[in-house]
Design an enzyme around this catalytic site. Structure first.
Site, PDB file in Angstrom:
ATOM      1  N   ARG A   8       0.808  -1.218   0.000  1.00  0.00           N
ATOM      2  CA  ARG A   8       0.000   0.000   0.000  1.00  0.00           C
ATOM      3  C   ARG A   8       0.844   1.272   0.000  1.00  0.00           C
ATOM      4  O   ARG A   8       0.526   2.241   0.687  1.00  0.00           O
ATOM      5  CB  ARG A   8      -0.982   0.013   1.171  1.00  0.00           C
ATOM      6  CG  ARG A   8      -2.196  -0.863   0.933  1.00  0.00           C
ATOM      7  CD  ARG A   8      -3.275  -0.639   1.980  1.00  0.00           C
ATOM      8  NE  ARG A   8      -3.053  -1.471   3.134  1.00  0.00           N
ATOM      9  CZ  ARG A   8      -3.917  -2.342   3.624  1.00  0.00           C
ATOM     10  NH1 ARG A   8      -5.089  -2.505   3.057  1.00  0.00           N
ATOM     11  NH2 ARG A   8      -3.642  -3.062   4.683  1.00  0.00           N
TER      12      ARG A   8
ATOM     13  N   LYS B  13     -14.961   1.659  -4.689  1.00  0.00           N
ATOM     14  CA  LYS B  13     -14.656   2.723  -3.730  1.00  0.00           C
ATOM     15  C   LYS B  13     -13.147   2.876  -3.598  1.00  0.00           C
ATOM     16  O   LYS B  13     -12.393   1.913  -3.741  1.00  0.00           O
ATOM     17  CB  LYS B  13     -15.297   2.440  -2.370  1.00  0.00           C
ATOM     18  CG  LYS B  13     -14.763   1.236  -1.627  1.00  0.00           C
ATOM     19  CD  LYS B  13     -15.443   1.102  -0.272  1.00  0.00           C
ATOM     20  CE  LYS B  13     -14.817   0.000   0.561  1.00  0.00           C
ATOM     21  NZ  LYS B  13     -13.414   0.241   0.913  1.00  0.00           N
TER      22      LYS B  13
ATOM     23  N   LYS C  90     -14.725  -3.963   3.421  1.00  0.00           N
ATOM     24  CA  LYS C  90     -13.501  -4.014   2.616  1.00  0.00           C
ATOM     25  C   LYS C  90     -12.489  -3.006   3.140  1.00  0.00           C
ATOM     26  O   LYS C  90     -12.831  -2.033   3.805  1.00  0.00           O
ATOM     27  CB  LYS C  90     -13.823  -3.717   1.147  1.00  0.00           C
ATOM     28  CG  LYS C  90     -14.795  -4.713   0.521  1.00  0.00           C
ATOM     29  CD  LYS C  90     -14.166  -6.100   0.388  1.00  0.00           C
ATOM     30  CE  LYS C  90     -15.116  -7.085  -0.270  1.00  0.00           C
ATOM     31  NZ  LYS C  90     -16.172  -7.572   0.623  1.00  0.00           N
ATOM     32  N   ASP C  91     -11.223  -3.247   2.810  1.00  0.00           N
ATOM     33  CA  ASP C  91     -10.145  -2.371   3.261  1.00  0.00           C
ATOM     34  C   ASP C  91     -10.420  -0.910   2.898  1.00  0.00           C
ATOM     35  O   ASP C  91     -10.921  -0.616   1.810  1.00  0.00           O
ATOM     36  CB  ASP C  91      -8.824  -2.794   2.625  1.00  0.00           C
ATOM     37  CG  ASP C  91      -8.412  -4.198   3.046  1.00  0.00           C
ATOM     38  OD1 ASP C  91      -8.950  -5.159   2.459  1.00  0.00           O
ATOM     39  OD2 ASP C  91      -7.580  -4.328   3.944  1.00  0.00           O
ATOM     40  N   ARG C  92     -10.040  -0.022   3.790  1.00  0.00           N
ATOM     41  CA  ARG C  92     -10.236   1.401   3.523  1.00  0.00           C
ATOM     42  C   ARG C  92      -9.201   1.921   2.528  1.00  0.00           C
ATOM     43  O   ARG C  92      -9.562   2.518   1.516  1.00  0.00           O
ATOM     44  CB  ARG C  92     -10.156   2.211   4.823  1.00  0.00           C
ATOM     45  CG  ARG C  92     -10.278   3.706   4.574  1.00  0.00           C
ATOM     46  CD  ARG C  92     -10.308   4.510   5.861  1.00  0.00           C
ATOM     47  NE  ARG C  92     -10.454   5.926   5.563  1.00  0.00           N
ATOM     48  CZ  ARG C  92     -10.565   6.878   6.487  1.00  0.00           C
ATOM     49  NH1 ARG C  92     -10.552   6.550   7.773  1.00  0.00           N
ATOM     50  NH2 ARG C  92     -10.696   8.140   6.140  1.00  0.00           N
TER      51      ARG C  92
END
Length: 304
Positions: free
Chosen positions: A22, A50, A79-81
């Site tokens: 990330r 998103k 879900k992951d931000r």
């Protein structure tokens, strides 16, 4: 109580190769493998992309846009931000036409498709998630570790994101120990984090003890209210035995979770000092639990 992700046992030994996940949000992509909508019914069914926002926030935007309550918005999982993710949502619209969903589109939310379906999406209404992840600034050759995961499992730990930023859900657990019925914001999430932590401790002990004896179908305890002692309960330290009482008083049901996780459709390719890995996981499983077995990673999203 602090969640010590680094202290959980590694099945293949602690990785010595370092890297970053990330570094950018689009380095971490998740596509939900959703159930097929029926094409007709009282619920609007949307597939939404998103970016850098969380699932609950998107659900709130949908409720406001459609003029419905938040409880009438459904989704199968959070879900992951800090990622680019695609997932389905439902909106209960009995006797109403769909609004112009494209009006939702902005820098963080894009409506990819919309139709109708016969029932609300609920937690677990999916068969998996497909991940595409870039590992950047990798310090050495990862090929051996990556090849291993094409046909070998990893411990099915609950990922660190389960416990909130810097493990804050576990810090809040101390308040429930003092008063098991205290009203707290996201109380259910805190209780879930508590038993996830206990499961991780149990699994870590199994990994240390039985590294060469993996049964793919073996399960471990999700602690809760039970008349009988549960596996590993007797060996819990005194500081954690009080957690069992909190779970019991809150009528948390006993459950089971598989100890081992086999990434499906695992592929990878190298791009200089970066690697792109792709794999599919069942519901409730964490990509970070896969990555920690191959890479001593730094998460570039921390502190954003």
């Amino acid at each position: 109580m602090k969640f010590e992700w680094d202290r959980l046992a590694h099945l293949y030994g602690r990785p010595t190769i370092s890297g970053v996940i990330r570094a950018r949000s689009d380095d971490f992509s998740v596509v939900e493998q959703s159930f097929t909508p029926t094409g007709a019914g009282e619920h609007g069914y949307l597939v939404i992309k998103k970016i850098d926002t969380n699932t609950h926030w998107v659900a709130q935007q949908l409720a406001e846009f459609a003029g419905i309550t938040l409880k009438d918005v459904g989704f199968a999982g959070r879900k992951d931000r800090y990622a680019v993710t695609e997932q389905a949502f439902t909106c209960y619209l009995p006797g109403r036409r769909d609004p112009d969903w494209q009006g939702l589109n902005d820098a963080q939310v894009q409506v990819l498709s919309s139709t109708r379906t016969s029932r609300k999406l609920r937690k677990g209404d999916l068969w998996g998630n497909r991940f595409q992840i870039r590992l950047s600034r990798v310090s050495n050759n990862l090929e051996e570790a990556l090849t291993r995961l094409m046909d070998q499992p990893v411990p099915n730990y609950f990922g660190e994101q389960r416990f909130g930023f810097e493990g804050r859900n576990l810090a809040l657990a101390e308040q429930l120990i003092a008063n098991p019925f205290k009203r707290l914001h996201q109380r259910d999430m805190i209780l879930s984090s508590m038993r996830s932590y206990l499961f991780n401790r149990y699994l870590s002990a199994v990994v240390k003890r039985d590294q060469c004896a993996i049964d793919a179908e073996e399960t471990g305890p999700l602690y809760g209210r039970s008349r009988d002692p549960q596996p590993g309960e007797a060996t819990l330290p005194e500081s954690l035995k009080s957690w069992m009482g909190v779970l019991a008083k809150n009528r948390i049901k006993v459950g089971e979770r598989k100890l081992w996780l086999q990434p499906l459709e695992f592929t990878w390719q190298r791009e200089d000092n970066d690697y792109r890995v792709s794999f599919t996981l069942p519901p409730g499983c964490y990509a970070t639990s896969v990555l920690r077995e191959i890479l001593n990673y730094e998460d570039g999203s921390v502190g954003r």
